[in-house]
Design an enzyme around this catalytic site. Structure first.
Site, mmCIF file in Angstrom:
data_model
loop_
_atom_site.group_PDB
_atom_site.id
_atom_site.type_symbol
_atom_site.label_atom_id
_atom_site.label_comp_id
_atom_site.label_asym_id
_atom_site.label_seq_id
_atom_site.Cartn_x
_atom_site.Cartn_y
_atom_site.Cartn_z
ATOM 1 N N SER A 123 -4.764 9.472 43.294
ATOM 2 C CA SER A 123 -4.374 10.333 42.177
ATOM 3 C C SER A 123 -2.866 10.402 41.977
ATOM 4 O O SER A 123 -2.404 10.789 40.904
ATOM 5 C CB SER A 123 -4.935 11.750 42.376
ATOM 6 O OG SER A 123 -4.338 12.387 43.480
ATOM 7 N N LYS A 160 -0.325 17.403 44.470
ATOM 8 C CA LYS A 160 -0.181 17.284 43.020
ATOM 9 C C LYS A 160 1.204 17.793 42.587
ATOM 10 O O LYS A 160 1.910 18.452 43.341
ATOM 11 C CB LYS A 160 -1.263 18.094 42.297
ATOM 12 C CG LYS A 160 -2.692 17.610 42.523
ATOM 13 C CD LYS A 160 -2.974 16.286 41.856
ATOM 14 C CE LYS A 160 -4.444 15.886 41.996
ATOM 15 N NZ LYS A 160 -4.789 15.500 43.370
#
EC number: 3.4.21.88
Length: 206
Positions: A123, A160
């Site tokens: 990701s 993230k």
């Protein structure tokens, strides 16, 4: 003695394990096979690096000519802890989460790293954080929008990029195939576990 890199620590641990189990150190070919090196020559380069750091002595002319100098290196709990699976409700640095300690100087990162976290998935690959990398993390909750953080959303830990919008937090991936994680602070629990300060890549473990 200079700290061992994670890859050097793996080689050292294998040598010590073989000596403990069989009474003999492994050959270069055995090291290459067990640790996935392309050749015995690659194993030899790691052995030379360990010798330069005075962790082992290489005895010329012998296929098993390796003698350990640093008896406690494999069990040395100095360096950075590698965090594995994190249990629900437990602090991220709880002892049961620590898989190993790697001989990495925390001061090589700015700000100083407090622990390592193994990256799972792709990701964040567009900014060079790849699956299998070790992410160096500075433990802090003092983070700014736009920084890459280690966040715990309810019971899940993720890496993230942070964005705050009132009572909502968006955790953005760096891969267009992944949608942002939206956290509603009125109904979900979010903990910032730390700030990403660097990576150690598998191919750099020399």
């Amino acid at each position: 003695m200079k700290p061992l890199t994670p890859r050097q620590q793996q080689v050292f641990d294998l040598i010590k394990s073989k000596i403990d189990d069989t009474g003999m150190p492994p050959t270069r070919a055995e090291i290459a096979r067990e640790l996935g090196f392309r050749s015995a020559n690659a194993a030899e380069e790691h052995l030379k690096a360990l010798a330069r750091k005075q962790a082992i002595e290489i005895i010329p002319g012998a296929s098993r000519g390796i003698r350990i100098l640093l008896e406690d290196a494999a069990n040395d709990e100095q360096g950075l802890p590698l965090i594995g699976q994190v249990a629900a409700g437990e602090p991220i640095l709880a002892q049961e989460h620590v898989e190993a300690h790697y001989q990495v100087d925390p001061a090589m990162f700015k700000p100083q790293a407090d622990f390592l976290l193994r990256v799972n998935g792709e990701s964040m690959k567009d900014i060079g954080i790849m699956d299998g990398d070790l992410l160096a993390v500075h433990k802090t909750q003092d983070v700014r929008d736009g920084q890459v953080v280690v966040a715990r959303v309810d019971d899940d830990v993720t890496v993230k990029r942070l964005e705050r919008k009132g009572s909502t937090v968006l955790l953005h991936a760096e891969n267009e195939e992944f949608a942002p994680i939206q956290v509603d602070l009125t109904s979900q629990h979010l903990t910032i576990e730390g700030l990403a300060v660097g990576i150690i890549r598998n191919t750099d473990w020399m």
